[in-house]
Design an enzyme around this catalytic site. Structure first.
Site, short mmCIF file in Angstrom:
data_model
loop_
_atom_site.label_atom_id
_atom_site.label_comp_id
_atom_site.label_asym_id
_atom_site.label_seq_id
_atom_site.Cartn_x
_atom_site.Cartn_y
_atom_site.Cartn_z
N CYS A 2 -5.88 32.28 -20.42
CA CYS A 2 -4.59 32.01 -19.78
C CYS A 2 -3.61 31.48 -20.82
O CYS A 2 -3.98 30.74 -21.71
CB CYS A 2 -4.66 31.01 -18.64
N TRP A 80 -5.86 34.86 -16.86
CA TRP A 80 -7.16 35.53 -17.02
C TRP A 80 -8.06 34.88 -15.99
O TRP A 80 -8.44 33.71 -16.13
CB TRP A 80 -7.70 35.31 -18.43
N GLY A 107 -7.90 26.68 -17.93
CA GLY A 107 -9.15 25.94 -17.94
C GLY A 107 -9.86 26.08 -16.62
O GLY A 107 -9.55 26.98 -15.83
N LYS A 490 -16.98 46.46 -31.74
CA LYS A 490 -15.60 46.95 -31.74
C LYS A 490 -15.47 48.18 -30.84
O LYS A 490 -14.55 48.30 -30.06
CB LYS A 490 -15.11 47.32 -33.16
N GLU A 493 -15.83 47.17 -27.09
CA GLU A 493 -14.81 46.36 -26.44
C GLU A 493 -13.44 47.04 -26.31
O GLU A 493 -12.72 46.75 -25.37
CB GLU A 493 -14.67 44.97 -27.09
N HIS A 509 -39.06 51.98 -32.72
CA HIS A 509 -39.90 51.22 -31.78
C HIS A 509 -39.31 51.23 -30.37
O HIS A 509 -39.57 50.32 -29.60
CB HIS A 509 -40.07 49.78 -32.27
N LYS A 608 -8.54 36.76 -25.58
CA LYS A 608 -8.68 36.42 -26.99
C LYS A 608 -9.50 35.15 -27.18
O LYS A 608 -10.37 35.08 -28.03
CB LYS A 608 -7.29 36.25 -27.61
C1 F6R Z 1 -14.54 40.39 -30.69
C2 F6R Z 1 -13.96 39.07 -30.46
C3 F6R Z 1 -14.78 38.03 -29.80
C4 F6R Z 1 -14.62 36.70 -30.54
C5 F6R Z 1 -15.37 35.58 -29.80
C6 F6R Z 1 -15.29 34.27 -30.56
O1 F6R Z 1 -13.63 41.26 -31.29
O2 F6R Z 1 -12.84 38.84 -30.80
O3 F6R Z 1 -16.12 38.41 -29.74
O4 F6R Z 1 -15.11 36.86 -31.83
O5 F6R Z 1 -14.85 35.43 -28.52
O6 F6R Z 1 -13.99 33.85 -30.74
P1 F6R Z 1 -13.62 32.74 -31.80
O7 F6R Z 1 -13.91 33.29 -33.15
O8 F6R Z 1 -12.19 32.45 -31.58
O9 F6R Z 1 -14.50 31.56 -31.52
#
Ligand code: F6R
Length: 613
Positions: A2, A80, A107, A490, A493, A509, A608
């Site tokens: 959010c 979100w 949160g 990548k 996602e 295996h 993010k």
């Molecule tokens: C994948 C991605 C996520 C973050 C994960 C951790 O492209 O961006 O898997 O890597 O949510 O985020 P941080 O690094 O901000 O703790």
């Protein structure tokens, strides 16, 4: 998750309408969530206007006419969903029964059901399924005692359990935004022009207007007016605001698309610059961490998603270059080490945002056991660095695309530098060999630049075929396993193609059972001890009709002769290849996502920064 933005302005301080500024700032936070959007504005007649709807910012702001609204105090939110599905009624802001108080929240309020029950018994009427709405009603309830909004918010905070970043406005006290932070991020922006003040989840939100910021700590609460910040800690009292102002060196251009169609593509192309900036920023903290590693018997590493993959690379290098036992674990799986992490063990927590709750909780738990915590992060003063004993920053600049790209390569570069230094301190590498290795690291930005130029046309070309597939394997051995895991993540996602990574030797295996004519298998080969051994794994897959795509040093003729598609990569030392070798996978995922008609910057169901456990 959010995104929150709040702005207070005085008459004439900004040329645009407040609604338009809120929308622009909110757009910069869209990476934090984008299933619904809303705003609350107190207009120049001191009326409270609340508009909200399911959908993304552009579509909702067109529908609700965001830009047409003006006023002096406003908050806005991009959501979100955690509690209550994405819908118009669950969109923020949430309001109280008197329709005077509007709240936006990031949160999770853990005890909201209990609070809601009590409020319902007192006659409050709820209109959403969210946890957030209880906050508006709680403030309303405490105001009935005859206290002001700020005191009522303070009372409410004492009853909330869980994570929150809150911005609240009240028609009864126009010209103020009340705020509170616990676990979820919140920053204040002090406007360059007199008479403008911001509050937001993240700095890029208001970077166009100011780079003077105060990053709030857990337990801090206060309010802003158009010219003032009042800040205190819920337990420790008033905070000297002037001592907390920091000037960030990010420019608004760094947070914008700079002519690229997507942030992700811009951030892929920005990697040479980001990597140079990581190298340039290496200072005493990185040296200190190298010393800590060299004096440790055992090193733990933790992170989530892409950051966990960087941990896996570091785990391998710690074993290989320093000869130190190291274990990387997924932050949300802390329980595996609950008993074994002990006083003075070193835990390196890797997190781009510095706010990922799984990683933060692992840090807190290990810290409680007396472990020494080192953070590797991209966001200065974020929660994980602040709660760690030592913090080293990647300095990659803001990353807006949800899929991590430049922050992964900069994490790997920084960790590799620190590990080489630790190996030297421990006497595992001679000073001469160390400087040779560090010299090679200095060339990485240029090597990545060339790699992007050379691999981008091939990645674009192959993406049209990959876009038609439903599954893919990513195989490698040794250090190529975390690269494969990152490549698979990548593709999953942003292109929504099921992709799995395995150590190539393990593929026989079980996983090989799925392989049939045309099944795509990506092989990553580094210049290491496995470079010939892996040929047998390629042959096994080929014999079953797999479509082989190989990323390998450019002179690996044997591998290329048995592959259908080749990415001919620079030959370096194996430990330095991790960084350029992820580039084709980032580009393949990006172009496959585009070919399939998706928006790679906003993958479905993802945000993010994941601030829920
Ligand atoms: C994948 C991605 C996520 C973050 C994960 C951790 O492209 O961006 O898997 O890597 O949510 O985020 P941080 O690094 O901000 O703790």
């Amino acid at each position: 998750m959010c995104g929150i933005i709040g702005i207070v302005v005085s008459k004439g301080a900004i040329k645009e309408r407040l609604g338009s500024v809120l929308r622009k700032c909110l757009k910069n936070l869209e990476y934090r969530g984008y299933d619904s959007v809303g705003f609350a504005i107190i207009n120049w007649n001191n009326e409270l206007i609340v508009r909200r709807s399911k959908g993304k910012i552009d579509e909702v702001s067109r529908k609700l006419g965001f830009d047409d609204y003006d006023g002096h105090t406003g908050i806005a939110h991009t959501r979100w969903a955690t509690h209550g599905k994405p819908s118009d009624v669950n969109a923020h802001p949430h309001i109280d029964c008197t329709k005077k108080i509007a709240v936006v929240h990031n949160g999770v309020i853990e005890n909201y059901q209990e609070l809601k029950r009590e409020l319902l018994m007192k006659g409050h009427v709820f209109t959403s399924e969210t946890d957030t709405e209880v906050i508006a009603h709680l403030i309303e309830e405490y105001k009935k005692k005859g206290i002001g909004t700020y005191e009522a918010l303070k009372e409410a905070i004492r009853h909330l359990k869980g994570a929150y970043a809150l911005a609240v406005i009240d028609k009864d006290e126009p010209g103020k935004i009340f705020f509170a932070r616990n676990t979820s991020p919140l920053v204040i922006g002090i406007g360059k022009n007199e008479g403008v003040m911001f509050i937001a989840s993240d700095i890029p939100a208001f970077l166009e207007y100011t780079n003077h910021v105060i990053v709030l700590n857990d337990g801090e609460i206060g309010f802003i007016t158009s010219s003032q910040v009042f800040l205190e800690h819920i337990n420790y009292g008033i905070v000297n605001v002037n001592e907390r102002i920091r000037v960030v060196d990010w420019t608004p251009e760094m947070a914008k698309k700079a002519g690229y169609p997507h942030y992700m593509l811009k951030e892929i192309h920005e990697q040479p610059l980001a990597l140079s900036s990581t190298l340039a920023g290496i200072g005493s903290e990185a040296h200190k961490l190298a010393e800590l590693i060299a004096s440790s018997k055992y090193v733990y590493l933790t992170g989530a998603g892409t950051s966990y993959h960087a941990c896996l690379i570091a785990e391998y290098l710690l074993n290989d270059l320093v000869g130190i036992k190291a274990t990387a674990f997924i932050a949300s799986e802390y329980g595996r080490f609950r008993k074994s992490i002990a006083r003075n063990d070193l835990l390196i927590a890797v997190s781009q945002s510095g706010e990922t709750i799984d990683t933060l909780m692992a840090v807190r738990r290990a810290k409680n056991k007396g472990a020494i915590i080192a953070a590797i992060s991209n966001v200065i003063d974020s929660a994980i660095p602040r709660e760690s004993h030592i913090a080293v920053y990647t300095r990659a600049g803001p990353e807006i695309g949800v899929a991590a790209t430049k922050t992964f390569t900069t994490q790997v570069l920084l960790l590799t530098w620190i590990i080489i230094k630790a190996a030297e301190i421990k006497g595992e590498l001679s000073p001469k060999r160390t400087s040779e290795m560090l010299d090679l690291l200095k060339k990485i930005p240029d090597i990545v630049n060339t790699t992007i130029r050379i691999t981008e046309p091939s990645a674009r070309k192959i993406s049209s075929e990959i876009a038609l597939k439903t599954n893919a394997y990513y195989l490698g051995r040794g250090l190529a396993v975390p690269i494969s895991m990152e490549g698979a993540l990548k593709l999953k996602e942003i292109a929504y193609i099921h992709a799995e990574a395995y150590p190539a030797g393990e593929s026989k295996h079980g996983p090989i059972a799925l392989v049939e004519e045309g099944f795509p298998v990506f092989f990553t080969i580094l210049s290491d001890e496995y470079k010939d051994l892996i040929i047998a794994n390629i042959e096994e897959m080929r014999a079953r009709g797999a479509w082989i795509i190989t990323v390998a040093p450019k002179d690996h003729e044997k591998a290329f002769s048995i592959s259908s598609f080749a990415f001919k990569m620079p030959r370096l030392e194996y430990w330095a290849e991790t960084i350029p070798y992820i580039i084709p996978y980032q580009l393949i995922a990006y172009y496959t996502s585009i070919t399939r008609g998706y928006d790679p910057d906003k993958p479905r169901n993802l945000a993010k920064t994941v601030t829920v456990e």
